[in-house]
Design a protein around this motif. Structure first.
Motif, PDB file in Angstrom:
ATOM      1  N   TRP B 116      -5.230  -0.837  -7.358  1.00  0.00           N
ATOM      2  CA  TRP B 116      -5.499  -0.040  -8.560  1.00  0.00           C
ATOM      3  C   TRP B 116      -4.308   0.875  -8.864  1.00  0.00           C
ATOM      4  CZ3 TRP B 116      -5.705   4.716 -10.692  1.00  0.00           C
ATOM      5  CH2 TRP B 116      -6.460   4.893 -11.869  1.00  0.00           C
ATOM      6  N   ILE B 117      -3.791   1.505  -7.822  1.00  0.00           N
ATOM      7  CA  ILE B 117      -2.651   2.407  -8.037  1.00  0.00           C
ATOM      8  C   ILE B 117      -1.466   1.637  -8.610  1.00  0.00           C
ATOM      9  CG2 ILE B 117      -0.898   3.807  -6.842  1.00  0.00           C
ATOM     10  CD1 ILE B 117      -3.567   5.259  -7.152  1.00  0.00           C
ATOM     11  N   LEU B 118      -1.146   0.528  -8.009  1.00  0.00           N
ATOM     12  CA  LEU B 118       0.042  -0.208  -8.462  1.00  0.00           C
ATOM     13  C   LEU B 118      -0.148  -0.775  -9.871  1.00  0.00           C
ATOM     14  CD1 LEU B 118       1.010  -1.953  -5.104  1.00  0.00           C
ATOM     15  CD2 LEU B 118       2.104   0.024  -6.193  1.00  0.00           C
ATOM     16  N   LYS B 119      -1.389  -1.145 -10.212  1.00  0.00           N
ATOM     17  CA  LYS B 119      -1.642  -1.638 -11.572  1.00  0.00           C
ATOM     18  C   LYS B 119      -1.510  -0.538 -12.617  1.00  0.00           C
ATOM     19  CE  LYS B 119      -4.565  -5.691 -11.127  1.00  0.00           C
ATOM     20  NZ  LYS B 119      -5.799  -6.332 -11.618  1.00  0.00           N
ATOM     21  N   ASN B 120      -1.690   0.702 -12.174  1.00  0.00           N
ATOM     22  CA  ASN B 120      -1.670   1.814 -13.130  1.00  0.00           C
ATOM     23  C   ASN B 120      -0.426   2.688 -13.007  1.00  0.00           C
ATOM     24  OD1 ASN B 120      -4.364   1.846 -14.717  1.00  0.00           O
ATOM     25  ND2 ASN B 120      -4.939   1.304 -12.624  1.00  0.00           N
ATOM     26  N   MET B 121       0.496   2.263 -12.150  1.00  0.00           N
ATOM     27  CA  MET B 121       1.802   2.935 -12.082  1.00  0.00           C
ATOM     28  C   MET B 121       2.889   1.879 -12.219  1.00  0.00           C
ATOM     29  SD  MET B 121       1.404   5.956  -9.222  1.00  0.00           S
ATOM     30  CE  MET B 121       2.999   6.689  -9.641  1.00  0.00           C
ATOM     31  N   PRO B 122       3.081   1.399 -13.429  1.00  0.00           N
ATOM     32  CA  PRO B 122       4.052   0.316 -13.628  1.00  0.00           C
ATOM     33  C   PRO B 122       5.470   0.721 -13.261  1.00  0.00           C
ATOM     34  CG  PRO B 122       3.301   1.229 -15.722  1.00  0.00           C
ATOM     35  CD  PRO B 122       2.425   1.815 -14.679  1.00  0.00           C
ATOM     36  N   GLU B 123       5.693   2.020 -13.158  1.00  0.00           N
ATOM     37  CA  GLU B 123       7.042   2.460 -12.803  1.00  0.00           C
ATOM     38  C   GLU B 123       7.405   2.154 -11.346  1.00  0.00           C
ATOM     39  OE1 GLU B 123       4.354   4.324 -13.386  1.00  0.00           O
ATOM     40  OE2 GLU B 123       4.595   6.417 -12.752  1.00  0.00           O
ATOM     41  N   LEU B 124       6.389   1.815 -10.507  1.00  0.00           N
ATOM     42  CA  LEU B 124       6.678   1.521  -9.101  1.00  0.00           C
ATOM     43  C   LEU B 124       7.108   0.061  -8.960  1.00  0.00           C
ATOM     44  CD1 LEU B 124       3.765   3.430  -7.313  1.00  0.00           C
ATOM     45  CD2 LEU B 124       6.129   4.186  -7.676  1.00  0.00           C
ATOM     46  N   THR B 125       8.226  -0.254  -9.576  1.00  0.00           N
ATOM     47  CA  THR B 125       8.668  -1.655  -9.621  1.00  0.00           C
ATOM     48  C   THR B 125       9.223  -2.144  -8.286  1.00  0.00           C
ATOM     49  OG1 THR B 125      10.809  -0.888 -10.418  1.00  0.00           O
ATOM     50  CG2 THR B 125       9.183  -1.574 -12.077  1.00  0.00           C
ATOM     51  N   GLY B 126       9.574  -1.232  -7.420  1.00  0.00           N
ATOM     52  CA  GLY B 126      10.213  -1.652  -6.170  1.00  0.00           C
ATOM     53  C   GLY B 126       9.275  -1.714  -4.986  1.00  0.00           C
ATOM     54  N   ASN B 127       7.975  -1.515  -5.212  1.00  0.00           N
ATOM     55  CA  ASN B 127       7.064  -1.460  -4.063  1.00  0.00           C
ATOM     56  C   ASN B 127       6.947  -2.821  -3.362  1.00  0.00           C
ATOM     57  OD1 ASN B 127       4.894   0.325  -2.679  1.00  0.00           O
ATOM     58  ND2 ASN B 127       3.945  -1.685  -2.948  1.00  0.00           N
ATOM     59  N   LYS B 128       7.134  -2.809  -2.058  1.00  0.00           N
ATOM     60  CA  LYS B 128       7.037  -4.053  -1.279  1.00  0.00           C
ATOM     61  C   LYS B 128       6.080  -3.931  -0.109  1.00  0.00           C
ATOM     62  CE  LYS B 128      11.456  -3.870  -0.760  1.00  0.00           C
ATOM     63  NZ  LYS B 128      12.904  -3.976  -0.613  1.00  0.00           N
ATOM     64  N   PHE B 129       5.543  -2.745   0.099  1.00  0.00           N
ATOM     65  CA  PHE B 129       4.744  -2.525   1.313  1.00  0.00           C
ATOM     66  C   PHE B 129       3.569  -1.619   1.000  1.00  0.00           C
ATOM     67  CE2 PHE B 129       3.903   0.316   4.959  1.00  0.00           C
ATOM     68  CZ  PHE B 129       3.559  -0.614   5.923  1.00  0.00           C
ATOM     69  N   THR B 130       2.373  -2.108   1.233  1.00  0.00           N
ATOM     70  CA  THR B 130       1.189  -1.258   1.117  1.00  0.00           C
ATOM     71  C   THR B 130       0.358  -1.432   2.381  1.00  0.00           C
ATOM     72  OG1 THR B 130      -0.114  -2.980   0.028  1.00  0.00           O
ATOM     73  CG2 THR B 130       1.048  -1.429  -1.407  1.00  0.00           C
ATOM     74  N   ILE B 131      -0.271  -0.355   2.797  1.00  0.00           N
ATOM     75  CA  ILE B 131      -1.120  -0.414   3.979  1.00  0.00           C
ATOM     76  C   ILE B 131      -2.085   0.760   3.911  1.00  0.00           C
ATOM     77  CG2 ILE B 131       0.281   0.986   5.542  1.00  0.00           C
ATOM     78  CD1 ILE B 131      -0.173  -1.258   7.671  1.00  0.00           C
ATOM     79  N   TYR B 132      -3.254   0.585   4.527  1.00  0.00           N
ATOM     80  CA  TYR B 132      -4.223   1.675   4.559  1.00  0.00           C
ATOM     81  C   TYR B 132      -4.187   2.386   5.915  1.00  0.00           C
ATOM     82  CZ  TYR B 132      -6.350  -0.317   0.358  1.00  0.00           C
ATOM     83  OH  TYR B 132      -6.571  -0.781  -0.921  1.00  0.00           O
ATOM     84  N   GLY B 133      -4.209   3.704   5.830  1.00  0.00           N
ATOM     85  CA  GLY B 133      -4.453   4.534   7.001  1.00  0.00           C
ATOM     86  C   GLY B 133      -5.834   5.141   6.809  1.00  0.00           C
ATOM     87  N   PRO B 134      -6.877   4.421   7.189  1.00  0.00           N
ATOM     88  CA  PRO B 134      -8.222   4.818   6.772  1.00  0.00           C
ATOM     89  C   PRO B 134      -8.738   6.049   7.501  1.00  0.00           C
ATOM     90  CG  PRO B 134      -8.332   2.933   8.251  1.00  0.00           C
ATOM     91  CD  PRO B 134      -6.866   3.200   8.005  1.00  0.00           C
ATOM     92  N   GLY B 135      -9.446   6.894   6.757  1.00  0.00           N
ATOM     93  CA  GLY B 135     -10.065   8.083   7.340  1.00  0.00           C
ATOM     94  C   GLY B 135      -9.719   9.322   6.563  1.00  0.00           C
ATOM     95  N   CYS B 136      -8.473   9.679   6.605  1.00  0.00           N
ATOM     96  CA  CYS B 136      -8.051  10.864   5.863  1.00  0.00           C
ATOM     97  C   CYS B 136      -6.531  10.914   5.827  1.00  0.00           C
ATOM     98  CB  CYS B 136      -8.650  12.136   6.440  1.00  0.00           C
ATOM     99  SG  CYS B 136      -8.207  12.462   8.140  1.00  0.00           S
ATOM    100  N   MET B 137      -5.990  11.954   5.224  1.00  0.00           N
ATOM    101  CA  MET B 137      -4.545  12.071   5.104  1.00  0.00           C
ATOM    102  C   MET B 137      -3.869  12.072   6.474  1.00  0.00           C
ATOM    103  SD  MET B 137      -2.003  12.273   2.974  1.00  0.00           S
ATOM    104  CE  MET B 137      -2.046  13.144   1.399  1.00  0.00           C
ATOM    105  N   SER B 138      -4.549  12.610   7.460  1.00  0.00           N
ATOM    106  CA  SER B 138      -3.959  12.637   8.808  1.00  0.00           C
ATOM    107  C   SER B 138      -3.635  11.226   9.283  1.00  0.00           C
ATOM    108  CB  SER B 138      -4.918  13.313   9.786  1.00  0.00           C
ATOM    109  OG  SER B 138      -5.132  14.658   9.436  1.00  0.00           O
ATOM    110  N   ASN B 139      -4.509  10.281   8.991  1.00  0.00           N
ATOM    111  CA  ASN B 139      -4.245   8.891   9.362  1.00  0.00           C
ATOM    112  C   ASN B 139      -3.070   8.349   8.558  1.00  0.00           C
ATOM    113  OD1 ASN B 139      -7.125   9.628   9.559  1.00  0.00           O
ATOM    114  ND2 ASN B 139      -7.338   7.634  10.541  1.00  0.00           N
TER     115      ASN B 139
END
Lengths: 137, 441
Positions: B116-139
């Motif tokens: 969803w983020i990448l679909k709504n931030m077209p300016e992030l043209t160079g993104n090659k890596f996404t991953i979840y750190g599930p739980g909270c910001m600390s993760n």
């Protein structure tokens, strides 16, 4: 009034035993180790091969308690405030159960006291393990 | 595109791993927060997705990087623990269709995917890596730090957002049903609120060490005082109310010995950071704040409620792991921002790392001394969740801002802000980070 219980595969033996007014806890024969809440495998050896349900004596002690004044469960909100204690089983004090301590006045809970198993009936007729104080702390 | 949870190998959850292999080689260089609110008002421009886009773009602007140079995104898809879309309620199609959608209709409203983020931030043209750190910001922080250190990304956004809906938190879904499945029933039938487990541990702590609930009052007052100096926070933005010791002692019980102010307030909020390599960080707009090390706790109680003994042992282990990873001693720590939501376990974290030499059972006495931002022993200068609402990220923002010396009215003045520690959430399950003004402290 406690919510009704719909037994699922993991917990069906527990709830069926409760309807017979017995308390059973999952045990790994290989590790000689109780575990509660139950799990698909033993938390120590990781195997499901030696898991069984072991009957308990129905005796324990109060580890500590809180008094619930703002309960998220709709069916319990008319009963507020109420005791909610953690019970350690005599067979293995590392194994805990919750209790409303029926018969014990609110916020007059004897921490460390002995308790014995009783049963209550939940909203859909399922019997539920509860605990009653039988000794001093 | 499917984003996976970070593998356990990205977390440092054992003692004896030594100094973090990327010590001082990863830095925070940008911060962005979205606006807060108590509950979502149903509008597109205040939705979870909307405030997260604001936070991300503010972090990018703060760092002064070109969006196309960002190649990583680490975040958490889950955005609540207790606010669920009511069964049968019509979906808000006007809001859903105001954005580029994914297969999950409530994406951007009650959950937030990387897609969803990448679909709504077209300016992030160079993104090659996404991953979840599930739980909270600390993760997410420790996963992002490890990812950059490992070379999986070089410039990475780190995002955590929380939504809240109309109605009372935790009181929808199965909690409102007449019957529930057998497995959750083993816990839920007794109606313990979320704070109950911590309240039990706190009660045992008071019994063991001869302390009492009122001794928490200075900590709570200090936290809210600090939070009211956090312009990004909920209380500062909407309800600038202090909590006096008298307010605290008179508050209604939730699960005695936990009262209203021993609980944080659920809110809508979102925060983003920009992390990059230490080498790139040197050429950016903000003073870099380096990560010396990170550590994780994966302990668990034997049964339902971790006992005080289990909690104290796990927090001590987490403290040792974090100091070991960072290659420092606790005497090097300028200030601590360990988690406080619930505040009755903040002392477990603090005693675990032995902040200012405080040993198990001593924290509540320590709270009676000067723990303010102007003293020599600042405790939770962020104000945490009690100071600014339920986000689990104020502590991290504050560590970065303190070390950059742009914490504004919250800036610590009694110590040199060189090393800060933050992290949580739970004493038996959390992720912790050590931040530094220099890469080679």
């Amino acid at each position: 009034m406690k919510q009704g219980v719909i037994p699922d595969d993991l917990t069906r033996p527990f709830w069926e035993a409760a309807n017979e007014e017995r308390l059973v806890i999952q045990n790994c024969r290989d590790c000689d180790r109780l575990q509660h809440p139950p799990a698909p495998v033993c938390g120590k050896c990781g195997s499901d091969a030696a898991l069984e349900w072991k009957q308990m004596s129905g005796r324990g002690r109060i580890y500590h308690y809180g008094v619930v004044h703002d309960c998220p469960i709709r069916l319990l909100q008319d009963d507020q405030p109420f005791n909610c204690a953690v019970i350690n089983l005599d067979e293995d004090p590392g194994i805990q159960m919750y209790s409303h301590l029926p018969g014990t006045p609110v916020d007059e809970v004897p921490v460390g006291a002995a308790v014995e198993l009783v049963f209550e009936t939940a909203a859909n007729g399922q019997k539920v393990p509860e605990w009653r104080v039988v000794g001093d702390s | 595109m499917s984003t996976e949870n970070a593998p356990q190998s990205m977390y440092r959850s054992r003692e004896g791993l030594g100094v973090w292999e990327h010590r001082g080689k990863v830095a925070a260089v940008g911060i962005g927060h979205g606006p807060t609110s108590r509950r979502w008002d149903g509008e597109a421009d205040t939705s979870l997705g909307a405030i997260s886009l604001i936070a991300l773009r503010r972090a990018i602007e703060d760092a002064g990087v070109n969006p196309e140079d960002i190649d990583g995104l680490v975040m958490d898809e889950r955005t609540t623990t207790g606010a669920f879309w009511p069964r049968g309620q019509e979906l808000p199609w006007d809001v859903i269709n105001a954005y580029n959608t994914t297969d999950a209709p409530l994406d951007g409203i009650t959950q937030l995917s990387a897609e969803w983020i990448l679909k709504n931030m077209p300016e992030l043209t160079g993104n090659k890596f996404t991953i979840y750190g599930p739980g909270c910001m600390s993760n997410a922080i420790v996963v992002a730090a490890q990812a950059i250190g490992d070379g999986l990304a070089h410039t990475c956004l780190v995002l955590k957002a929380w939504h809240n809906l109309p109605g009372r938190y935790y009181q929808s879904g199965p909690n409102a049903d007449d019957a529930i499945p057998g497995t959750p029933a083993l816990r839920s039938l007794w109606g313990a609120p979320a704070c109950y487990g911590t309240a039990i541990q706190f009660a045992e702590y008071c019994r063991k060490y001869g302390k009492n609930h009122d001794m928490m009052a200075p900590f709570i007052s200090n936290s809210r005082r600090n939070g009211l100096k956090f312009p990004e926070g909920y209380w500062a933005q909407h309800r600038p109310e202090e909590i006096t010791p008298e307010d605290y002692k008179a508050a209604r019980w939730i699960a005695k010995p936990a009262n209203l102010f021993d609980n944080d307030i659920p809110i809508m909020c979102s925060a983003a950071y920009l992390f990059t390599t230490a080498e790139r960080a040197r050429h950016l707009k903000q003073k870099p704040v380096y990560i010396l090390g990170h550590a994780s706790s994966r302990g668990q109680g034997r049964s339902f409620v971790p006992t005080l003994d289990e909690v104290e042992a796990e927090c001590a282990s987490s403290g040792r792991k974090l100091l070991e990873a960072a290659g420092i001693t606790v005497d090097d720590v300028s200030f601590e921002n360990l988690y406080d939501g619930f505040p009755q376990f903040h002392q477990f974290h603090m005693e675990g790392i032995r902040y200012r030499g405080v040993q198990p059972g001593e924290a509540l006495d320590f709270y009676q001394t000067d723990i303010s931002i102007s003293g020599p022993n600042p405790v939770s200068p962020s104000g945490g969740n009690i100071g600014s609402g339920r986000s689990r990220f104020w502590m991290h923002t504050d560590c970065i801002q303190q070390i950059q010396r742009r914490a504004g009215e919250r800036q610590v003045t009694g110590v040199e802000p060189v090393i800060g520690v933050s992290g949580g959430p739970m004493p038996t399950g959390g992720n912790f980070t050590c931040w530094s003004a220099t890469p080679d402290y």
